[in-house]
Design an enzyme around this catalytic site. Structure first.
Site, mmCIF file in Angstrom:
data_model
loop_
_atom_site.group_PDB
_atom_site.id
_atom_site.type_symbol
_atom_site.label_atom_id
_atom_site.label_comp_id
_atom_site.label_asym_id
_atom_site.label_seq_id
_atom_site.Cartn_x
_atom_site.Cartn_y
_atom_site.Cartn_z
ATOM 1 N N ARG A 1 0.700 -1.547 0.106
ATOM 2 C CA ARG A 1 0.349 -0.051 0.088
ATOM 3 C C ARG A 1 0.890 1.303 -0.024
ATOM 4 O O ARG A 1 0.632 2.724 -0.338
ATOM 5 C CB ARG A 1 -0.820 -0.128 0.948
ATOM 6 C CG ARG A 1 -1.934 -1.499 0.986
ATOM 7 C CD ARG A 1 -2.928 -0.737 2.214
ATOM 8 N NE ARG A 1 -2.452 -1.782 3.399
ATOM 9 C CZ ARG A 1 -3.186 -1.821 3.862
ATOM 10 N NH1 ARG A 1 -4.375 -2.789 4.455
ATOM 11 N NH2 ARG A 1 -2.446 -2.859 5.743
ATOM 12 N N HIS B 1 6.617 -23.471 15.393
ATOM 13 C CA HIS B 1 7.407 -24.086 15.341
ATOM 14 C C HIS B 1 7.773 -25.138 16.100
ATOM 15 O O HIS B 1 8.220 -26.209 16.018
ATOM 16 C CB HIS B 1 8.450 -23.133 16.309
ATOM 17 C CG HIS B 1 8.554 -21.857 15.409
ATOM 18 N ND1 HIS B 1 8.797 -21.282 13.725
ATOM 19 C CD2 HIS B 1 8.818 -20.531 15.112
ATOM 20 C CE1 HIS B 1 8.014 -20.232 13.570
ATOM 21 N NE2 HIS B 1 8.160 -19.511 14.341
HETATM 22 C C1 BG6 Z 1 9.128 -16.148 14.224
HETATM 23 C C2 BG6 Z 1 7.941 -15.327 15.719
HETATM 24 O O1 BG6 Z 1 7.748 -16.885 13.790
HETATM 25 O O2 BG6 Z 1 9.924 -16.916 15.124
HETATM 26 C C3 BG6 Z 1 8.712 -14.521 17.196
HETATM 27 O O3 BG6 Z 1 6.482 -14.785 15.415
HETATM 28 C C4 BG6 Z 1 9.368 -15.557 16.824
HETATM 29 O O4 BG6 Z 1 8.184 -14.051 17.708
HETATM 30 C C5 BG6 Z 1 10.483 -15.588 15.999
HETATM 31 O O5 BG6 Z 1 10.263 -14.275 17.711
HETATM 32 C C6 BG6 Z 1 11.542 -16.674 16.812
HETATM 33 O O6 BG6 Z 1 12.366 -17.295 14.678
HETATM 34 P P1 BG6 Z 1 14.051 -17.330 15.602
HETATM 35 O O7 BG6 Z 1 14.514 -18.081 13.478
HETATM 36 O O8 BG6 Z 1 14.672 -15.915 15.727
HETATM 37 O O9 BG6 Z 1 13.947 -18.330 16.554
#
Ligand code: BG6
Length: 517
Positions: free
Chosen positions: A68, A269
């Site tokens: 946007r 995750h």
């Molecule tokens: C993201 C989350 O998917 O993963 C975040 O939305 C989090 O809140 C992040 O901080 C962590 O990812 P990484 O790769 O830094 O462990």
């Protein structure tokens, strides 16, 4: 034409040659919806630049930003240059390397529900196809706020962009997490997507699956003969999966207040990591076989019903505190900008996951994740049963464990007992370490670079399938409903600690303790 920059990287040395390159993608246009946003600046553009620098992006490509925010093609290029500079800070964005990469940038500004904006996008794509000979291949990346996903999908269909541009060309769509906010919304999103695209065109991304050590878990398990025979309830006492962050909510309160750790980390995750640790060997390392095995794990997880939730979960929210001794205190979650002063959003979650199948019956998987914890670390620990009979009187012998360090020091360690030098039979637990940095010079690709390359090559092995995300939400939904109905007493852990004391007591009741990574 957007040509890929020189292959040899500044950090490449004779001792640490560049890792074998990924297979290059086919020529294509990459359209980033939400191009002016944080994800695009911090992750996507730097990942594409890395791919280009390692010659894993096709020699012919175009990167089209759609958002946007009004911008010209030139200002988008400048914005892209800044993004690369911020990501590695060593000036790689300057000179031919950066200029070549940025040549193929174009920008379309418009609303996500305006057909005219998508008409402009279509014309831009056709122009880029002709100019750069991209063979009509298109990768759409949804990096917008999730509330706009439906709108974009609808407009892609209406403008005819969802269909491949020619018989030989491909069109794919990458959907960023969060994929829905509960089971019903995830199902609705799957319905919208699958009404317009075929499942084989849809790439639901979870960036954890692109992390090098996560992929190595599969290599470790199925590329070696010595681990898999031990990988079951006969030898494993329990599994611990930790994803700890020292960061707080940053500037993401608007999103995080509606998500919390359960939606943000557990549903995606943490369940992905659990599935990879627990799955059966797939028949092949391809998208269908791997995803079939992962989903069976989710289906075998004992559902969190009322009683289970109280006994098997600990939620928390950080109060103020110092991350390290002597560091200035950071504010409590409730005092962060944009957070409600009486917020009940959880910033920590620990869950005991029980997998009811032949391999894992009776082996708990303890998973925990939290913001503002004592250390930024993500690891998986497979803790084995102790030796069945202790020969050495008066000694308490620790359990063997296998550690997968996912970040920051990527590597794998095995801990075992040895005798300390001297006359006494005095035992000590020592690690045997494999370190990526030591072996390969710390040059692994970012998770986003790996996954973007996979999507452009049409390999969906490390992406989620419709039934996979739905199975994960089906597990998490009852937890969210219970949380809503039961008010927590927050804050219950100090920033810089390892989470609520209750999480330690909860482990102790099981006769175990959390590792201190
Ligand atoms: C993201 C989350 O998917 O993963 C975040 O939305 C989090 O809140 C992040 O901080 C962590 O990812 P990484 O790769 O830094 O462990």
């Amino acid at each position: 034409m957007a040509m890929t920059p020189d292959r040899r990287s500044a950090t490449e040395t004779p001792e640490h040659p560049a890792p074998a390159p990924l297979q290059p993608a086919e020529p294509c246009s990459i359209v980033i919806f939400g191009a002016s946003g944080d994800l695009s600046r911090r992750k996507l553009i730097p990942a594409l630049f890395t791919l280009a620098a390692r010659q894993c992006l096709a020699r012919r490509f175009a990167i089209i930003g759609f958002a946007r925010t009004p911008m010209t093609g030139q200002s988008f290029r400048e914005w892209g240059r800044k993004s690369i500079q911020e990501s590695d800070g060593d000036g790689k964005a300057h000179g031919d390397r950066g200029n070549d990469f940025l040549k193929g940038f174009a920008y379309v500004s418009g609303e996500y529900d305006h057909p005219e904006a998508f008409e402009k996008l279509k014309q831009c794509l056709e122009r880029m196809d002709r100019e750069y000979n991209l063979e009509g291949n298109r990768l759409f990346y949804l990096a917008t706020p999730p509330t706009t996903y439906h709108l974009v999908i609808e407009q892609l269909e209406r403008s005819g962009l969802a269909k491949p541009a020619s018989g030989k060309a491909w069109t794919r769509i990458v959907v960023e997490k969060p994929f829905g906010r509960d089971l019903a919304s995830a199902e609705a999103l799957n319905r919208s997507l699958l009404a317009v695209f075929d499942e084989s065109q849809v790439y639901r991304i979870d960036h954890y699956l692109g992390k090098e050590t996560v992929q190595n878990l599969v290599a470790l398990r199925f590329g070696n003969g010595i681990f898999e025979p031990l990988w079951n309830r006969n030898y494993v006492d329990h599994v611990q999966i930790t994803a700890a962050e020292t960061l707080g909510v940053e500037r993401r309160a608007a999103f995080y207040e509606t998500a919390g750790a359960t939606r943000d980390m557990i549903q995606s995750h943490m369940l992905q990591l659990t599935s990879l640790v627990a799955m059966e060997p797939p028949a092949k390392f391809d998208a269908t076989s791997v995803r079939n095995e992962k989903i069976k794990v989710l289906q075998s997880i004992r559902p969190f019903d009322g009683e289970n939730i109280q006994a098997h979960l600990v939620r928390g929210q950080y109060g103020s505190g110092a991350i390290r001794d002597g560091a200035p205190p950071v504010p409590a979650y409730r005092s962060e900008p944009g957070v409600k002063p009486d917020s009940t959003t959880e910033t920590y979650m620990a869950a005991k996951i029980l997998i009811d199948n032949w391999r894992w019956a009776g082996v708990p998987f303890y998973v925990r994740t939290g913001k503002r914890l004592a250390k930024a670390v993500t690891e998986i620990a497979i803790v084995f049963r102790r030796a069945p009979h202790l020969l050495f009187s008066g000694q308490s012998v620790g359990a063997n464990s296998l550690l997968l360090n996912i970040q920051p020091d990527e590597g794998i360690s095995i801990c075992f007992q040895i005798k300390r030098p001297g006359q006494q039979m005095d035992l000590k637990s020592v690690p045997m370490d494999f370190s990526y940095r030591h072996e390969f010079g710390g040059r692994e690709l970012s998770a986003y670079a790996t996954l973007l390359n996979d999507a452009m090559r049409g390999d969906a092995t490390l992406f989620d399938r419709a039934d996979g995300v739905e199975a994960a939400w089906a597990l998490v939904d009852p937890i969210l409903n219970w949380f809503q109905a039961h008010e927590p007493s927050f804050p219950n852990y100090a920033a810089g600690s390892w989470g609520p004391a209750e999480a330690d007591q909860w482990m102790e009741r099981d006769g175990r303790h959390w590792r201190k990574p």
